[in-house]
Motif scaffolding. Structure first.
Motif, PDB file in Angstrom:
ATOM      1  N   VAL A 136      97.882  21.412  32.493  1.00 19.74           N
ATOM      2  CA  VAL A 136      98.658  22.400  31.615  1.00 19.74           C
ATOM      3  C   VAL A 136      99.159  23.373  32.349  1.00 19.74           C
ATOM      4  CG1 VAL A 136      98.340  23.913  29.573  1.00 19.74           C
ATOM      5  CG2 VAL A 136      97.250  21.512  29.639  1.00 19.74           C
ATOM      6  N   VAL A 137     100.650  23.517  32.129  1.00 23.31           N
ATOM      7  CA  VAL A 137     101.122  24.571  32.780  1.00 23.31           C
ATOM      8  C   VAL A 137     101.882  25.588  31.734  1.00 23.31           C
ATOM      9  CG1 VAL A 137     103.410  23.154  33.025  1.00 23.31           C
ATOM     10  CG2 VAL A 137     102.911  25.299  34.479  1.00 23.31           C
ATOM     11  N   SER A 138     101.701  26.525  31.718  1.00 20.98           N
ATOM     12  CA  SER A 138     102.162  27.945  30.795  1.00 20.98           C
ATOM     13  C   SER A 138     103.369  28.631  31.512  1.00 20.98           C
ATOM     14  CB  SER A 138     101.178  28.678  30.420  1.00 20.98           C
ATOM     15  OG  SER A 138     101.574  29.719  29.764  1.00 20.98           O
ATOM     16  N   GLY A 163      97.158  11.177  34.991  1.00 23.25           N
ATOM     17  CA  GLY A 163      96.667  12.031  33.884  1.00 23.25           C
ATOM     18  C   GLY A 163      97.858  12.323  33.164  1.00 23.25           C
ATOM     19  N   ARG A 164      97.356  13.019  31.926  1.00 20.37           N
ATOM     20  CA  ARG A 164      98.351  13.744  30.755  1.00 20.37           C
ATOM     21  C   ARG A 164      98.886  14.940  31.396  1.00 20.37           C
ATOM     22  NH1 ARG A 164      97.462  13.518  25.009  1.00 20.37           N
ATOM     23  NH2 ARG A 164      95.395  14.541  25.386  1.00 20.37           N
ATOM     24  N   TYR A 165     100.256  15.360  30.729  1.00 25.82           N
ATOM     25  CA  TYR A 165     100.761  16.550  31.547  1.00 25.82           C
ATOM     26  C   TYR A 165     101.304  17.336  30.113  1.00 25.82           C
ATOM     27  CZ  TYR A 165     102.361  19.102  35.566  1.00 25.82           C
ATOM     28  OH  TYR A 165     102.245  20.038  36.465  1.00 25.82           O
ATOM     29  N   THR A 166     101.082  18.640  29.888  1.00 23.80           N
ATOM     30  CA  THR A 166     101.656  19.291  29.060  1.00 23.80           C
ATOM     31  C   THR A 166     102.312  20.723  29.430  1.00 23.80           C
ATOM     32  OG1 THR A 166     100.191  18.478  27.161  1.00 23.80           O
ATOM     33  CG2 THR A 166     101.012  20.479  26.731  1.00 23.80           C
ATOM     34  N   TRP A 167     103.452  21.018  28.812  1.00 23.23           N
ATOM     35  CA  TRP A 167     104.255  22.187  29.279  1.00 23.23           C
ATOM     36  C   TRP A 167     104.317  23.117  28.112  1.00 23.23           C
ATOM     37  CZ3 TRP A 167     110.016  22.059  31.402  1.00 23.23           C
ATOM     38  CH2 TRP A 167     110.462  23.292  31.676  1.00 23.23           C
ATOM     39  N   ILE A 168     103.538  24.393  28.112  1.00 17.18           N
ATOM     40  CA  ILE A 168     103.260  25.189  27.110  1.00 17.18           C
ATOM     41  C   ILE A 168     104.627  26.139  27.408  1.00 17.18           C
ATOM     42  CG2 ILE A 168     102.077  27.090  25.849  1.00 17.18           C
ATOM     43  CD1 ILE A 168      99.428  25.367  26.859  1.00 17.18           C
ATOM     44  N   MET A 169     105.464  26.551  26.370  1.00 18.79           N
ATOM     45  CA  MET A 169     106.735  27.366  26.628  1.00 18.79           C
ATOM     46  C   MET A 169     106.452  28.462  25.692  1.00 18.79           C
ATOM     47  SD  MET A 169     109.673  25.086  27.882  1.00 18.79           S
ATOM     48  CE  MET A 169     110.474  26.445  28.786  1.00 18.79           C
ATOM     49  N   SER A 170     106.384  29.661  25.946  1.00 17.19           N
ATOM     50  CA  SER A 170     106.363  30.775  25.054  1.00 17.19           C
ATOM     51  C   SER A 170     107.724  31.572  24.837  1.00 17.19           C
ATOM     52  CB  SER A 170     105.222  31.656  25.408  1.00 17.19           C
ATOM     53  OG  SER A 170     104.107  31.184  25.562  1.00 17.19           O
ATOM     54  N   CYS A 235     104.122  10.808  30.084  1.00 17.24           N
ATOM     55  CA  CYS A 235     105.366  11.560  29.696  1.00 17.24           C
ATOM     56  C   CYS A 235     104.974  12.866  29.369  1.00 17.24           C
ATOM     57  CB  CYS A 235     106.200  10.764  28.682  1.00 17.24           C
ATOM     58  SG  CYS A 235     107.514  11.689  28.061  1.00 17.24           S
ATOM     59  N   PRO A 236     105.563  13.718  29.986  1.00 17.43           N
ATOM     60  CA  PRO A 236     105.339  15.125  29.897  1.00 17.43           C
ATOM     61  C   PRO A 236     105.403  15.785  28.370  1.00 17.43           C
ATOM     62  CG  PRO A 236     106.599  15.160  31.815  1.00 17.43           C
ATOM     63  CD  PRO A 236     106.577  13.724  31.129  1.00 17.43           C
ATOM     64  N   SER A 237     104.416  16.014  27.619  1.00 26.04           N
ATOM     65  CA  SER A 237     104.662  16.822  26.221  1.00 26.04           C
ATOM     66  C   SER A 237     104.976  18.382  26.628  1.00 26.04           C
ATOM     67  CB  SER A 237     103.249  16.675  25.488  1.00 26.04           C
ATOM     68  OG  SER A 237     102.887  15.252  25.548  1.00 26.04           O
ATOM     69  N   VAL A 238     105.835  18.811  25.614  1.00 23.01           N
ATOM     70  CA  VAL A 238     106.244  20.264  25.595  1.00 23.01           C
ATOM     71  C   VAL A 238     105.800  20.808  24.180  1.00 23.01           C
ATOM     72  CG1 VAL A 238     107.988  21.892  25.642  1.00 23.01           C
ATOM     73  CG2 VAL A 238     108.239  19.711  26.960  1.00 23.01           C
ATOM     74  N   HIS A 239     105.126  21.930  24.433  1.00 21.76           N
ATOM     75  CA  HIS A 239     104.705  22.718  23.267  1.00 21.76           C
ATOM     76  C   HIS A 239     105.112  24.063  23.130  1.00 21.76           C
ATOM     77  CE1 HIS A 239     101.671  24.007  20.185  1.00 21.76           C
ATOM     78  NE2 HIS A 239     101.750  25.233  20.827  1.00 21.76           N
ATOM     79  N   PHE A 240     105.755  24.719  22.173  1.00 23.75           N
ATOM     80  CA  PHE A 240     106.468  25.628  21.988  1.00 23.75           C
ATOM     81  C   PHE A 240     105.631  26.574  21.068  1.00 23.75           C
ATOM     82  CE2 PHE A 240     110.373  24.256  24.075  1.00 23.75           C
ATOM     83  CZ  PHE A 240     110.578  22.887  23.364  1.00 23.75           C
ATOM     84  N   SER A 241     105.518  27.661  21.876  1.00 26.30           N
ATOM     85  CA  SER A 241     104.486  28.880  21.066  1.00 26.30           C
ATOM     86  C   SER A 241     105.407  30.202  20.983  1.00 26.30           C
ATOM     87  CB  SER A 241     103.361  29.276  21.810  1.00 26.30           C
ATOM     88  OG  SER A 241     103.468  29.931  23.063  1.00 26.30           O
ATOM     89  N   PRO A 242     105.166  31.026  20.126  1.00 26.91           N
ATOM     90  CA  PRO A 242     105.948  32.421  20.120  1.00 26.91           C
ATOM     91  C   PRO A 242     105.675  33.166  21.498  1.00 26.91           C
ATOM     92  CG  PRO A 242     104.353  32.029  18.223  1.00 26.91           C
ATOM     93  CD  PRO A 242     104.003  30.755  19.100  1.00 26.91           C
ATOM     94  N   VAL A 313      93.504  21.103  33.043  1.00 29.18           N
ATOM     95  CA  VAL A 313      93.654  21.554  34.377  1.00 29.18           C
ATOM     96  C   VAL A 313      94.720  22.549  34.207  1.00 29.18           C
ATOM     97  CG1 VAL A 313      93.838  21.283  36.844  1.00 29.18           C
ATOM     98  CG2 VAL A 313      92.908  19.380  35.489  1.00 29.18           C
ATOM     99  N   LEU A 314      94.514  23.772  34.205  1.00 26.93           N
ATOM    100  CA  LEU A 314      95.537  24.886  33.616  1.00 26.93           C
ATOM    101  C   LEU A 314      95.781  25.632  35.163  1.00 26.93           C
ATOM    102  CD1 LEU A 314      96.966  26.509  31.666  1.00 26.93           C
ATOM    103  CD2 LEU A 314      94.935  28.158  31.698  1.00 26.93           C
ATOM    104  N   ILE A 315      97.299  25.399  35.217  1.00 27.19           N
ATOM    105  CA  ILE A 315      97.969  25.981  36.376  1.00 27.19           C
ATOM    106  C   ILE A 315      99.081  26.736  36.154  1.00 27.19           C
ATOM    107  CG2 ILE A 315      97.233  24.011  38.037  1.00 27.19           C
ATOM    108  CD1 ILE A 315      99.546  22.438  37.597  1.00 27.19           C
ATOM    109  N   ASP A 316      99.634  27.340  37.242  1.00 32.10           N
ATOM    110  CA  ASP A 316     100.843  28.214  37.211  1.00 32.10           C
ATOM    111  C   ASP A 316     102.166  27.407  37.336  1.00 32.10           C
ATOM    112  OD1 ASP A 316      99.354  30.413  36.147  1.00 32.10           O
ATOM    113  OD2 ASP A 316      99.162  31.332  38.054  1.00 32.10           O
ATOM    114  N   PRO A 317     103.705  28.108  36.980  1.00 30.96           N
ATOM    115  CA  PRO A 317     104.570  27.353  37.321  1.00 30.96           C
ATOM    116  C   PRO A 317     104.800  27.294  38.864  1.00 30.96           C
ATOM    117  CG  PRO A 317     104.672  28.937  35.581  1.00 30.96           C
ATOM    118  CD  PRO A 317     103.491  29.248  35.937  1.00 30.96           C
TER     119      PRO A 317
END
Length: 572
Positions: A136-138, A163-170, A235-242, A313-317
């Motif tokens: 997971v990258v934020s 593994g799986r991959y998720t991109w959290i974008m705020s 396939c990377p997932s994208v999660h949009f947050s405020p 696994v939380l990492i930075d950009p």
């Protein structure tokens, strides 16, 4: 009694006395080492000096000096509180010592005990019986972090990461008209001459443009094999947050903007915040919380599954994969998180913890020894999915009061440590999960071995640009077959090095064109001349650190070239 008999009796008495005090002495040795080591951690004033490590002054001479000094002290702290004590900590403890230092955590009827500061294994495959990795990258929605995350995911592909991959974008707007068009030139990517602090000019990516990027860059992952397998990346997932960077919404004495936040360290030095009421790093804990609660709060689809046997696994950009990420010697389970061993130390114990955590919180009674054993952690954080909702919620709650007291760069990292202590989630601190900054350069390979890999990249500058960027190679092409680098590179600082003719070159992420991955961006990413440094005379010598600067630059340059080649192939 004869003299021999007296002598024998005296020796027996001495042996009995020694056997009686030895367990007590041994039980105090680790505590003594922690106490000695903890006095040499990176001092507050040096930590404060890198509050702009991601800021616009990245290339100033003052910032360069400050960062070099701080990074060296961080390395010293990691060495003293990590690898130099590693062998001793892994030895079996005496029974009395176990009673003094074990940590019990009752979760689901189990008694969990935690071992700390173990080395990352060079083995590239994950243990069969361990949880699957979910990376997971934020990030925010700036073009600056776009190229970093896309390059990161490509680097994971290039090393064969599973593994799986998720991109959290705020903070991404939904309407295309509210964001920059990714194909309309450099200015649209936040890279014009009026760039603001933090390397952004206000341009924001729309959600549709981000989803289009994923489809363009990862067609092989998202069409042929959309789900992760034990041997491939999904396939990377994208999660949009405020956007959670506005600190005025939390109230408090600084919300009106009239009073400037400041931190006074143990030596009385006052440092004023440069972030004001906009603290972008607050997006990381809140983005993680929003993602892990999405199904419960709004019924939204989410790639997070609290019931999955996954290690988040939380990492930075600004992380790149150098080899496959793996921790076969570390158990990650509910109640048993892990994290990279950082040199941040116990500075947060000096905060008003009653005000931040509450008078009954365990974080108030956490000791210096416990901090160095379990809570001086940083990315990559490795947390079982079961613990993510609770930990991310508490982390998000503690950032605002921590920021009011410590309005500098590492407020969210200290808040993470406090949240983990509050929830009684001691971490296994792992050495050598990453390199690049805020840790020492690897010493597992000889200087000669490191030099051989670095020299190949240096020699490429005497040949051609293609030999330098090696677009088909990716990050792993920087390392010879006799080298096993750490899994991740954290490229958050400047990396100066010399070419064969003694000329200085340097690379820093803040000066990378934000549209560097776009197909119509013709210039290859190359390190630029380091102005202000005179060329070295003939016969100059490089040390281990400079060779690793070379390898760090190589990984970024070739990582970007690889990402661009794959991303543009589908448009050819």
């Amino acid at each position: 009694m004869s003299s021999p008999t007296k002598l024998l009796a005296s020796l027996i008495g001495l042996l009995l006395f020694a056997s009686a005090i030895l367990p007590f002495f041994m039980s105090r040795m680790d505590t003594l080492q922690l106490a000695l080591g903890s006095t040499i951690h990176a001092p507050p004033e040096m930590i404060e000096q890198v509050q702009h490590r991601d800021g616009a002054k990245d290339d100033s001479l003052v910032e360069k000096k400050n960062y070099q000094e701080e990074n060296e002290r961080i390395r010293v702290n990691v060495e003293l509180n990590g690898s130099d004590r590693q062998e001793k900590q892994q030895q079996p403890q005496q029974p009395q010592q176990q009673q003094q230092h074990k940590h019990k955590h009752k979760l689901r009827g189990k008694d969990h005990r935690h071992h700390t500061k173990v080395p990352a294994s060079p083995v590239a495959s994950k243990e069969e019986d361990g949880p699957a990795y979910h990376f997971v990258v934020s990030s925010d929605c700036s073009p600056f972090q776009r190229w970093q995350v896309l390059t990161q995911i490509h680097s994971a592909m290039s090393v064969g990461q599973a593994g799986r991959y998720t991109w959290i974008m705020s903070g991404c707007p939904e309407d295309d008209n509210d964001g920059g068009d990714m194909n309309e030139g450099n200015a649209k990517h936040g890279n014009n001459k009026k760039s603001k602090a933090h390397g952004q000019d206000g341009s924001t990516l729309s959600r549709s443009s981000v989803l289009a990027d994923i489809a363009t860059h990862f067609p092989s992952l998202c069409s042929a094999a959309p789900r992760a397998t034990p041997s491939s990346l999904g396939c990377p997932s994208v999660h949009f947050s405020p956007d959670f960077s506005d600190m005025t919404v939390y109230g408090g004495p600084y919300a009106d903007g009239r009073t400037r936040r400041a931190y006074r360290n143990r030596n009385g030095k006052v440092t004023y915040s440069s972030y004001g009421n906009t603290y972008r790093f607050n997006n990381k804990p809140n983005g993680l919380r929003h993602w892990s609660h999405a199904r419960d709060l709004s019924g939204e689809e989410s790639s997070f599954d609290p019931n999955a046997d996954e290690a988040i696994v939380l990492i930075d950009p600004d992380f790149l994969f150098l080899t496959q990420f793996n921790m076969p010697n570390v158990t990650v389970a509910p109640g048993r998180p892990a994290g990279a061993n950082y040199g941040l130390g116990d500075q947060w114990l000096g905060f008003n913890l009653t005000s931040i955590c509450g008078p009954t919180s365990r974080c108030v009674t956490t000791t210096k020894e416990e901090v160095y054993r379990h809570y001086s952690a940083g990315p990559p954080y490795v947390i079982h999915a079961h613990d993510v909702p609770t930990l991310s919620s508490r982390w998000s709650e503690l950032v605002p009061p921590t920021y009011d007291q410590y309005p500098l760069l590492y407020a969210e990292m200290f808040a993470y440590s406090m949240a983990a202590a509050d929830l009684d989630l001691p971490h296994t601190l792992v050495n050598d999960l990453f390199t690049g900054c805020m840790t020492h350069w690897p010493r597992s390979d000889s200087v000669e071995t490191v030099a051989a890999s670095a020299q190949r990249f240096i020699d490429a500058f005497d040949s051609s640009t293609e030999d330098v960027i090696l677009s088909s190679g990716g990050t792993k092409s920087c390392f010879g077959s006799d080298m096993i680098p750490p899994p991740l590179l954290h490229y958050c600082q400047r990396y100066p090095f010399r070419l064969n003719d003694g000329q200085w070159r340097v690379l820093a992420k803040r000066r990378v064109a934000h549209d560097t991955l776009d197909c119509d961006h013709d210039e290859a990413l190359l390190p630029w001349q380091d102005e202000g440094k005179e060329p070295s005379p003939r016969g100059f010598k490089r040390d281990r650190e400079e060779y690793w600067h070379v390898l760090g630059v190589c990984a970024v340059v070739r990582g970007v070239a690889y990402a661009k080649r794959i991303g543009c192939a589908s448009l050819a």
